[in-house]
Design an enzyme around this catalytic site. Structure first.
Site, mmCIF file in Angstrom:
data_model
loop_
_atom_site.group_PDB
_atom_site.id
_atom_site.type_symbol
_atom_site.label_atom_id
_atom_site.label_comp_id
_atom_site.label_asym_id
_atom_site.label_seq_id
_atom_site.Cartn_x
_atom_site.Cartn_y
_atom_site.Cartn_z
ATOM 1 N N TRP A 126 -0.246 -6.782 -16.440
ATOM 2 C CA TRP A 126 -0.821 -6.034 -15.146
ATOM 3 C C TRP A 126 -2.286 -5.643 -15.845
ATOM 4 O O TRP A 126 -1.917 -4.376 -16.717
ATOM 5 C CB TRP A 126 -0.535 -5.211 -14.103
ATOM 6 C CG TRP A 126 0.497 -5.898 -13.638
ATOM 7 C CD1 TRP A 126 2.324 -6.599 -13.453
ATOM 8 C CD2 TRP A 126 0.721 -7.870 -12.697
ATOM 9 N NE1 TRP A 126 2.626 -7.572 -13.092
ATOM 10 C CE2 TRP A 126 1.801 -8.080 -12.099
ATOM 11 C CE3 TRP A 126 -0.322 -7.593 -11.732
ATOM 12 C CZ2 TRP A 126 2.006 -9.092 -11.820
ATOM 13 C CZ3 TRP A 126 0.045 -9.219 -11.237
ATOM 14 C CH2 TRP A 126 1.324 -9.740 -11.226
ATOM 15 N N ASN B 43 -1.461 -11.884 9.620
ATOM 16 C CA ASN B 43 -1.127 -12.806 8.821
ATOM 17 C C ASN B 43 -1.794 -13.008 7.748
ATOM 18 O O ASN B 43 -1.803 -13.355 6.497
ATOM 19 C CB ASN B 43 0.273 -13.476 9.597
ATOM 20 C CG ASN B 43 1.147 -13.552 8.156
ATOM 21 O OD1 ASN B 43 1.778 -13.111 8.270
ATOM 22 N ND2 ASN B 43 1.079 -15.220 8.230
ATOM 23 N N TRP C 259 1.691 -6.306 -8.102
ATOM 24 C CA TRP C 259 2.148 -6.503 -7.108
ATOM 25 C C TRP C 259 2.566 -5.806 -6.385
ATOM 26 O O TRP C 259 2.667 -5.263 -4.437
ATOM 27 C CB TRP C 259 2.683 -7.650 -6.434
ATOM 28 C CG TRP C 259 4.071 -7.941 -7.551
ATOM 29 C CD1 TRP C 259 4.570 -8.167 -8.455
ATOM 30 C CD2 TRP C 259 5.420 -7.531 -6.880
ATOM 31 N NE1 TRP C 259 5.769 -8.219 -8.830
ATOM 32 C CE2 TRP C 259 6.347 -7.860 -7.406
ATOM 33 C CE3 TRP C 259 5.965 -6.946 -5.274
ATOM 34 C CZ2 TRP C 259 7.916 -7.350 -7.622
ATOM 35 C CZ3 TRP C 259 7.122 -6.478 -5.037
ATOM 36 C CH2 TRP C 259 8.095 -6.603 -6.105
#
Length: 460
Positions: free
Chosen positions: A296, A334, A352
């Site tokens: 990451w 959503n 994440w």
């Protein structure tokens, strides 16, 4: 007079279809208690948006209890210590509560049970998490077979009515003033958008459910359009337990049309709890081992990109609209949640868990199970997840789901652009002050695929 019973409230702030109240309302005096316990969850204490909601939900519940001859006792501290103290002050013989499945609440239930007679009831999910099992007697990890098995147990039992009266104790224990908890923001007061968008409490949950029941048959056709109103807007009410999933099921199941798609989303909520029962650290640990090796991005450039994402300044209108809606209202459509989450993970190649933590603090419906499962689904790291190599193209998604009106509402500097331009403003039409794209889609895709490939190669 019989000894009073304590009803210990957490994310179950309702009177109708509330099994703990139903179990004790006719047996004698009842002491409803909410404990603000920030010590047991530690780093999982409620975020700012959820605390705003909690303040108003507690006020609403207290008013409903007073209409029935009762009231809500508020105390702050560790649950087992507070409840034991109230029991000692009042002679309460037992504590009744609904099961909760977050790891810290399971620990709290064990601690309370060691000191008091604790009776736990079901009612926050369609079926008790951990009880929907495979033929081999093991919990499901994949949603589709889980939903199939859960469907065989449906419908849930008919909802219980709210008690008409709740007997008070001979003497009430002391209660802390709700205002002293400082759940509402003051310096600065950033909650204006939340006040405009929401009215917490059981009455509003019932009204939203009734409104949605009339359009539930069209759910499949409308749920992905962020500019419309096809979603139920029930998620924060469900999270705080102002309405039960059984109430929702029975209100909409007969609507016909595509209501089955909505019921599947209700089932996904159960599935998320099923996952965290199996993997309590799901919000902090990737389920797939190769993600431990994924490089990451970190450092100043990544931190600047993370700030731009949080502020809705990425240069991708659909992403920016979603992030601004989140900051203003504590909620995001959503479909846009998926786009914004995918953008952070795959376009910006940022862990994440950074997004999960931001949503935890800013969502009014910040549910540990749903938040963790959804982020790991988008990232591709979950036990049941979208493949990492499937990378959403946000500009395509924006046009596909007709987000022009949504973008105009939340990115007003683009409001003057035509429908054909607003999803991806050309450079010569990009208004001054609106940022350029933080990274081009093709470059982001290639970078993400390379990082994922290297992580898989490290495990080969």
């Amino acid at each position: 007079m019989a000894s009073p019973c304590i009803v210990w409230l957490r994310r179950d702030l309702r009177l109708a279809d509330q099994a703990a109240f139903a179990a004790v309302a006719a047996t004698g005096p009842v002491i409803p208690v909410y404990v603000l316990d920030d010590e047991t969850p530690r780093h999982r204490r409620m975020g700012g948006a959820a605390r705003w909601w909690l303040h108003h939900s507690l006020a609403s519940l207290d008013a409903a209890l007073r209409e029935r001859g009762s009231r809500l006792i508020l105390r702050r501290g560790r649950c087992e210590e507070v409840l034991a103290a109230i029991a000692g002050e009042t002679g309460a013989s037992a504590v009744h509560a609904l099961h909760h499945y977050e790891p810290w609440w399971r620990n709290a239930e064990k601690a309370v049970g060691k000191r008091l007679a604790l009776h736990l009831h079901h009612g926050n999910y369609l079926a008790p998490p951990g009880t929907v099992l495979t033929g081999a007697g093991t919990p499901y990890r994949i949603f589709t077979p889980f939903w199939r098995a859960l469907g065989e147990l449906m419908p849930p039992l008919a909802p219980l009515p709210a008690p008409a009266r709740i007997m008070p104790p001979a003497a009430w224990p002391a209660s802390e003033p709700l205002a002293d908890w400082a759940l509402l923001p003051r310096a600065p007061d950033w909650a204006g958008g939340l006040r405009a968008a929401w009215r917490p409490g059981e009455d509003e949950a019932r009204a939203r459910l009734e409104a949605f029941a009339g359009k539930a048959a069209r759910y499949e056709a409308t749920r992905n359009l962020p500019a419309g109103d096809g979603t139920s807007l029930l998620s924060p009410h469900l999270h705080f337990g102002e309405v039960s999933p059984a109430q929702v099921w029975h209100a909409v199941a007969g609507a016909g049309g595509s209501v089955g798609t909505f019921l599947g989303e209700l089932g996904w909520r159960d599935y998320a709890q099923n996952v965290i029962v199996q993997f309590p650290e799901y919000g902090a640990r990737a389920a797939r081992p190769e993600f431990a090796d994924l490089a990451w991005r970190t450092g100043p450039a990544a931190e600047a990109d993370l700030r731009a994402w949080r502020r809705g300044r990425t240069g991708y209108p659909i992403v920016d609209a979603g992030m601004r809606q989140l900051w203003a209202t504590g909620w995001m459509h959503n479909r846009v949640r998926m786009i914004a989450a995918s953008f952070l993970v795959k376009h910006l190649l940022i862990d994440w868990r950074e997004g999960e933590q931001w949503f935890w603090d800013t969502l009014v419906d910040a549910d540990y199970g749903s938040n963790a499962v959804n982020w790991q689904w988008v990232a591709g790291s979950g036990v049941d997840a979208n493949m990492f190599v499937r990378i959403m193209a946000p500009l395509v998604q924006s046009e596909k789901f007709d987000a022009a009106g949504y973008i105009r509402a939340w990115v007003p500097e683009l409001a003057g652009l035509s429908d054909s331009e607003i999803h991806d403003p050309p450079d010569h039409r990009r208004p001054r002050g609106y940022p350029a794209r933080i990274i081009e889609h093709r470059a982001a895709r290639e970078r993400a695929l390379a990082a994922h490939g290297a992580a898989k190669g490290a495990r080969a």
